[in-house]
Design a protein around this motif. Sequence first.
Motif, PDB file in Angstrom:
ATOM      1  N   GLY A   1     -25.813  -6.927 -34.535  1.00 46.71           N
ATOM      2  CA  GLY A   1     -25.194  -6.157 -34.345  1.00 46.71           C
ATOM      3  C   GLY A   1     -23.931  -4.843 -33.944  1.00 46.71           C
ATOM      4  N   ARG A   2     -23.244  -4.448 -34.261  1.00 51.02           N
ATOM      5  CA  ARG A   2     -22.041  -3.799 -34.130  1.00 51.02           C
ATOM      6  C   ARG A   2     -22.334  -3.929 -32.172  1.00 51.02           C
ATOM      7  N   GLU A   3     -23.644  -2.435 -32.199  1.00 58.49           N
ATOM      8  CA  GLU A   3     -23.853  -1.519 -30.688  1.00 58.49           C
ATOM      9  C   GLU A   3     -23.510  -2.918 -30.087  1.00 58.49           C
ATOM     10  N   GLY A   4     -24.314  -3.760 -29.928  1.00 57.75           N
ATOM     11  CA  GLY A   4     -24.754  -4.852 -28.871  1.00 57.75           C
ATOM     12  C   GLY A   4     -23.248  -5.433 -28.867  1.00 57.75           C
TER      13      GLY A   4
ATOM     14  N   ALA B   1     -18.486   0.798 -19.568  1.00 56.32           N
ATOM     15  CA  ALA B   1     -18.306   0.029 -20.845  1.00 56.32           C
ATOM     16  C   ALA B   1     -19.001  -1.436 -21.359  1.00 56.32           C
TER      17      ALA B   1
ATOM     18  N   THR C   1     -20.182  -2.231 -23.961  1.00 60.56           N
ATOM     19  CA  THR C   1     -20.864  -2.854 -25.340  1.00 60.56           C
ATOM     20  C   THR C   1     -19.968  -1.329 -25.894  1.00 60.56           C
ATOM     21  N   TYR C   2     -19.941  -2.299 -27.653  1.00 64.12           N
ATOM     22  CA  TYR C   2     -19.738  -1.024 -28.106  1.00 64.12           C
ATOM     23  C   TYR C   2     -20.842   0.466 -28.550  1.00 64.12           C
ATOM     24  N   GLY C   3     -21.791  -0.135 -28.372  1.00 66.88           N
ATOM     25  CA  GLY C   3     -22.656   0.572 -27.982  1.00 66.88           C
ATOM     26  C   GLY C   3     -22.336   1.991 -27.276  1.00 66.88           C
ATOM     27  N   ASP C   4     -21.714   1.189 -25.670  1.00 68.31           N
ATOM     28  CA  ASP C   4     -21.829   2.431 -24.353  1.00 68.31           C
ATOM     29  C   ASP C   4     -20.299   3.155 -24.845  1.00 68.31           C
TER      30      ASP C   4
ATOM     31  N   ASP D   1     -19.635   4.033 -27.922  1.00 65.87           N
ATOM     32  CA  ASP D   1     -20.010   4.989 -29.036  1.00 65.87           C
ATOM     33  C   ASP D   1     -20.352   6.939 -28.377  1.00 65.87           C
TER      34      ASP D   1
ATOM     35  N   ASP E   1     -16.971  11.413 -30.768  1.00 71.24           N
ATOM     36  CA  ASP E   1     -17.795  12.199 -31.487  1.00 71.24           C
ATOM     37  C   ASP E   1     -17.099  13.789 -32.123  1.00 71.24           C
TER      38      ASP E   1
ATOM     39  N   ARG F   1     -16.781   2.709 -33.272  1.00 75.58           N
ATOM     40  CA  ARG F   1     -18.436   1.966 -34.700  1.00 75.58           C
ATOM     41  C   ARG F   1     -17.589   2.906 -35.881  1.00 75.58           C
TER      42      ARG F   1
END
Length: 144
Positions: free
Chosen positions: A6-9, A48, A50-53, A55, A59, A68
């Motif tokens: 997944g993208r978040e990882g 960060a 990962t991308y999850g970090d 995100d 926002d 994302r």
Amino acid sequence: MLGLMGREGMRASDADRQQVADQLKAALDEGRLDLNEYDDRIQKAYGARTYGDLDGLLDDLPGTVPLRKSRIEPAHKAPVAPTGAPERKHGVRPMLGIFVICTIIWGITSLTSGDAHYFWPMWVLIPVAFAVLARLGDRDKHRH
């Protein structure tokens, strides 16, 4: 493996972190973030992995595209020049045009003063000579 993760990882790059940091700096400059909130978010952005970090850091800011929602595309190769085509063009004609303009300026100033001034436009011919020599050198390379 990446499809299952997944993208978040997925790992974020330095460019991704810098993009978020730039957007946070713009938000600070616009007054959308106070200094404490900016400091907190910038530390999270640079830390960060990962991308999850990343995100969630952008926002609530208008005019920003969270990572994302951005599109990840493979890099495109640069177009290759066709074989036999010269890689660079030497602009002899534009330089000759500049020489003509400089000579006209020299002529007008000499006529209006009634005295022949030093012929400074000859210095403009030096790059023209180099361009002609480079073109002749390229011509010899293409013959062999």
